[in-house]
Design an enzyme around this catalytic site. Structure first.
Site, PDB file in Angstrom:
ATOM      1  N   LYS A 199      -6.758   1.234   6.010  1.00  0.00           N
ATOM      2  CA  LYS A 199      -6.191  -0.502   6.109  1.00  0.00           C
ATOM      3  C   LYS A 199      -4.693  -0.328   5.947  1.00  0.00           C
ATOM      4  O   LYS A 199      -3.949  -1.145   6.509  1.00  0.00           O
ATOM      5  CB  LYS A 199      -7.008  -1.490   5.115  1.00  0.00           C
ATOM      6  N   ASN A 200      -4.301   0.228   4.618  1.00  0.00           N
ATOM      7  CA  ASN A 200      -2.868   0.008   4.299  1.00  0.00           C
ATOM      8  C   ASN A 200      -2.084   0.556   5.303  1.00  0.00           C
ATOM      9  O   ASN A 200      -0.658   0.642   4.839  1.00  0.00           O
ATOM     10  CB  ASN A 200      -2.739   0.508   2.761  1.00  0.00           C
TER      11      ASN A 200
ATOM     12  N   ARG B 232      -1.458 -11.174   1.902  1.00  0.00           N
ATOM     13  CA  ARG B 232       0.034 -10.980   1.341  1.00  0.00           C
ATOM     14  C   ARG B 232       0.728  -9.875   1.837  1.00  0.00           C
ATOM     15  O   ARG B 232       1.999  -9.886   2.167  1.00  0.00           O
ATOM     16  CB  ARG B 232      -0.167 -10.676  -0.154  1.00  0.00           C
TER      17      ARG B 232
ATOM     18  N   ASP C  73      -1.793 -13.494  -6.220  1.00  0.00           N
ATOM     19  CA  ASP C  73      -2.856 -13.279  -5.631  1.00  0.00           C
ATOM     20  C   ASP C  73      -3.991 -12.822  -6.668  1.00  0.00           C
ATOM     21  O   ASP C  73      -3.666 -13.192  -7.625  1.00  0.00           O
ATOM     22  CB  ASP C  73      -2.909 -12.700  -4.417  1.00  0.00           C
TER      23      ASP C  73
ATOM     24  N   ASP D 276      -6.172   1.075  -6.579  1.00  0.00           N
ATOM     25  CA  ASP D 276      -7.119   0.684  -5.508  1.00  0.00           C
ATOM     26  C   ASP D 276      -8.608   1.372  -5.784  1.00  0.00           C
ATOM     27  O   ASP D 276      -9.554   0.964  -4.953  1.00  0.00           O
ATOM     28  CB  ASP D 276      -6.704   0.490  -4.063  1.00  0.00           C
TER      29      ASP D 276
HETATM   30  C1  UD1 Z   1       0.294  -1.874  -1.373  1.00  0.00           C
HETATM   31  C2  UD1 Z   1      -1.100  -1.740  -1.111  1.00  0.00           C
HETATM   32  C3  UD1 Z   1      -2.102  -2.175  -2.253  1.00  0.00           C
HETATM   33  C4  UD1 Z   1      -1.675  -1.268  -3.431  1.00  0.00           C
HETATM   34  C5  UD1 Z   1      -0.183  -1.121  -3.671  1.00  0.00           C
HETATM   35  C6  UD1 Z   1       0.035  -0.119  -4.788  1.00  0.00           C
HETATM   36  C7  UD1 Z   1      -1.233  -2.714   1.180  1.00  0.00           C
HETATM   37  C8  UD1 Z   1      -1.210  -3.838   2.163  1.00  0.00           C
HETATM   38  N1  UD1 Z   1      -1.278  -3.034  -0.108  1.00  0.00           N
HETATM   39  O1  UD1 Z   1       0.484  -3.243  -2.058  1.00  0.00           O
HETATM   40  O2  UD1 Z   1      -3.429  -2.195  -1.583  1.00  0.00           O
HETATM   41  O3  UD1 Z   1      -2.487  -1.577  -4.625  1.00  0.00           O
HETATM   42  O4  UD1 Z   1       0.310  -0.689  -2.697  1.00  0.00           O
HETATM   43  O5  UD1 Z   1      -0.533   1.181  -4.400  1.00  0.00           O
HETATM   44  O6  UD1 Z   1      -0.429  -1.694   1.601  1.00  0.00           O
HETATM   45  N2  UD1 Z   1       6.521  -5.708  -7.086  1.00  0.00           N
HETATM   46  C9  UD1 Z   1       7.473  -6.167  -7.682  1.00  0.00           C
HETATM   47  N3  UD1 Z   1       8.395  -6.455  -6.897  1.00  0.00           N
HETATM   48  C10 UD1 Z   1       8.389  -6.354  -5.572  1.00  0.00           C
HETATM   49  C11 UD1 Z   1       7.297  -5.535  -4.972  1.00  0.00           C
HETATM   50  C12 UD1 Z   1       6.512  -5.114  -6.024  1.00  0.00           C
HETATM   51  O7  UD1 Z   1       7.507  -6.516  -8.850  1.00  0.00           O
HETATM   52  O8  UD1 Z   1       9.397  -6.493  -4.901  1.00  0.00           O
HETATM   53  C13 UD1 Z   1       5.389  -4.940  -8.306  1.00  0.00           C
HETATM   54  C14 UD1 Z   1       4.208  -5.680  -7.811  1.00  0.00           C
HETATM   55  O9  UD1 Z   1       3.801  -6.960  -8.236  1.00  0.00           O
HETATM   56  C15 UD1 Z   1       2.758  -4.491  -8.284  1.00  0.00           C
HETATM   57  C16 UD1 Z   1       3.936  -2.969  -8.265  1.00  0.00           C
HETATM   58  O10 UD1 Z   1       5.274  -3.641  -8.040  1.00  0.00           O
HETATM   59  O11 UD1 Z   1       3.043  -4.929  -9.602  1.00  0.00           O
HETATM   60  C17 UD1 Z   1       3.443  -2.336  -7.077  1.00  0.00           C
HETATM   61  O12 UD1 Z   1       3.667  -3.169  -6.115  1.00  0.00           O
HETATM   62  P1  UD1 Z   1       3.659  -2.467  -4.493  1.00  0.00           P
HETATM   63  O13 UD1 Z   1       3.883  -0.772  -4.565  1.00  0.00           O
HETATM   64  O14 UD1 Z   1       4.995  -3.009  -3.826  1.00  0.00           O
HETATM   65  O15 UD1 Z   1       2.237  -2.729  -3.824  1.00  0.00           O
HETATM   66  P2  UD1 Z   1       2.228  -3.550  -2.401  1.00  0.00           P
HETATM   67  O16 UD1 Z   1       2.983  -2.870  -1.375  1.00  0.00           O
HETATM   68  O17 UD1 Z   1       2.025  -4.998  -2.579  1.00  0.00           O
END
Ligand code: UD1
Length: 461
Positions: A65-66, A135, A159, A348
């Site tokens: 999925k990711n 998201r 979320d 996850d």
């Molecule tokens: C992706 C995955 C999700 C997984 C996560 C971590 C997809 C669709 N989703 O989410 O299933 O749990 O990676 O492996 O691929 N953060 C900030 N600022 C930002 C970006 C992120 O503070 O600009 C924080 C987030 O709130 C979170 C952490 O960084 O606490 C990690 O986020 P990130 O690695 O970006 O996860 P996603 O890409 O949202």
């Protein structure tokens, strides 16, 4: 916009003909939908699972999925007909298809192959209902800016997992020359000419910020270097797709990714890597029931830390190139773990592992480093008799000999999966509600667990 109107008109003219995103769900053995339902998250079914069966057999996983969600977005970077194979029939793919439809692409899904026609002109916009529903839609930001110089994307709120800001996405794109303004909940971005290559130092290896930066950089002017990049296998797969399209991305899978901007990309066919999270979920289904399960179409190296921890609780694991076999112990032993970016323990997989530890012998300490609200499901697990205390980012899980089935609710994809797994090991039966969350990430979880011997069924709402 024209394409969205066509999509809606088409569905309105022939009510029995579903839009493509609803058809995906019909073709797959899992969820079924009422033709009149326009929001695929409106599902009022439940999963009923009766504990006590020992799972045995083989199960294959589909594409990750990711990876697939971002690979769908990557297709927007080049006009023409693109194809993705090994695509799971899950709600999030349907939702991302609606985002693509809105942007002007048309999508067809058949037999796990997704064909997407991307026009020369695209509509650089992602509306609130879709961004709120999923998201991950925020990853369109970089590609839209790179291809059209403009983007209007609803600002994602928090979320089920917490506040989840996007500041690092925006910082990277700003360094490449983009400007943004947030008005009335809509983020408008623009760039004067083309985006420009830059050196990006991420303050955390964020998966989404790394992906948005790569997607923006592939057709930017000059070279972009991403330091402290996320190293997830899904990012390597996205880079492989982009390179096949003519991009020049090196270093994916390491801390430093370099992207040399090229003039244009072309469409390709790409096979999506196996879903390590789906695979890990079936692994814990085997472990929690003391069974023996072979999981195919997933590289066990993508679950390195998770399988190591499963061995520590007493599982025996045999690893192949694209499969692994797991045999669960009679009763798991307690183990401590902390979630971290790859190659650490995946956040996850945390809820599924906690479901296993809830019946382990001893006390486990679990530290969640990625999300502030990831322990919400623990209240539901405690309804089933789990003995868990949470304090900010830590959970102390005191294993009990057995859980007791009862009605519970799925708050997010993996929480839902964890409750189903807990139900497999519980006394009596468990009904899991709000299962649209489970359908977001698993194609036919019920059918696959039933094929391994679980007593499980979907109940109409
Ligand atoms: C992706 C995955 C999700 C997984 C996560 C971590 C997809 C669709 N989703 O989410 O299933 O749990 O990676 O492996 O691929 N953060 C900030 N600022 C930002 C970006 C992120 O503070 O600009 C924080 C987030 O709130 C979170 C952490 O960084 O606490 C990690 O986020 P990130 O690695 O970006 O996860 P996603 O890409 O949202």
């Amino acid at each position: 916009m024209a394409c969205l109107i066509q999509l809606l008109t088409r569905s309105a003219e022939s009510p029995t003909r579903l839009p493509w995103w609803a058809q995906t769900q019909r073709q797959c053995a899992g969820p079924t939908y009422n033709a009149a339902v326009t929001n695929p998250l409106d599902i009022d079914e439940k999963i009923k699972v009766t504990g006590g069966s020992v799972l045995k057999g083989e199960v294959g996983v589909l594409g990750a999925k990711n990876a697939v969600l971002k690979e769908m977005v990557a297709m927007l970077m080049a006009a023409g007909v693109h194809r993705l194979t090994n695509v799971p029939g899950i709600l999030d793919v349907s939702l991302m298809g609606r985002v693509l439809d809105h942007i002007g692409a048309s999508c067809e899904f058949e037999g796990h192959t997704l064909t997407v026609q991307v026009p020369d002109e695209i509509n650089p916009e992602a509306p609130l209902d879709l961004v709120r529903a999923m998201r991950a839609s925020i990853v369109v930001l970089g590609p839209l800016l790179a291809r059209t110089g403009r983007a209007r994307v609803a600002f994602p709120g928090g979320d089920d997992l917490g506040s989840r800001p996007i500041d690092w996405h925006l910082d990277s794109l700003r360094q490449m020359g983009a400007e943004f303004k947030l008005e009335h909940g809509v983020l408008t971005g623009w760039v004067d000419g083309r985006l420009k290559g830059a050196t990006l130092d991420l303050e955390f290896p964020s998966v989404g910020a790394t992906e948005n930066s790569i997607l923006a950089a592939v057709i930017a002017d000059g070279v972009t270097t991403i330091n402290n990049a996320a190293r997830e296998p899904e990012i390597q797969d996205i880079a492989a797709q982009l390179n096949a399209m003519g991009a020049k991305v090196t270093g994916a899978g390491t801390h430093t990714i370099t992207i040399e901007g090229v003039g244009a990309l072309h469409p390709v066919e790409h096979h999506v890597i196996g879903d390590r999270l789906e695979a890990g979920t079936y692994a814990i289904a085997g472990a929690i029931t003391g069974g023996e399960v072979t999981i195919r179409n997933c590289d066990p190296a993508h679950l390195r830390m998770e399988l190591r921890k499963l061995e520590e609780v007493g599982c025996e694991i045999e690893r192949g190139d694209d499969f692994f076999v797991i045999a669960g112990p009679k009763r798991a032993k307690a183990v401590d773990f902390a979630t971290l970016p790859f190659p650490g323990f995946h956040t996850d997989m945390q809820p599924q592992m906690v479901a296993l530890l809830a019946t382990a012998d001893g006390t486990s300490i679990v530290t969640e480093n990625l999300y502030d609200s990831r322990f919400r499901y623990i209240g539901e697990l405690m309804r089933m008799g789990a003995d868990v205390t949470t304090e900010w980012q830590h959970a102390v899980v005191r294993g009990v000999p057995t859980l007791s089935g009862c009605p519970v609710l799925a708050f997010d994809i993996r929480a839902g999966a964890a409750l189903v797994l807990a139900g497999l090991a519980a006394d009596g039966f468990t009904t899991v509600g709000d299962i649209s969350h489970i359908d977001r990430g698993y194609e036919d979880l019920v059918g696959k667990l039933a094929s391994l011997g679980a007593q499980i069924e979907r109940l109409a709402g």
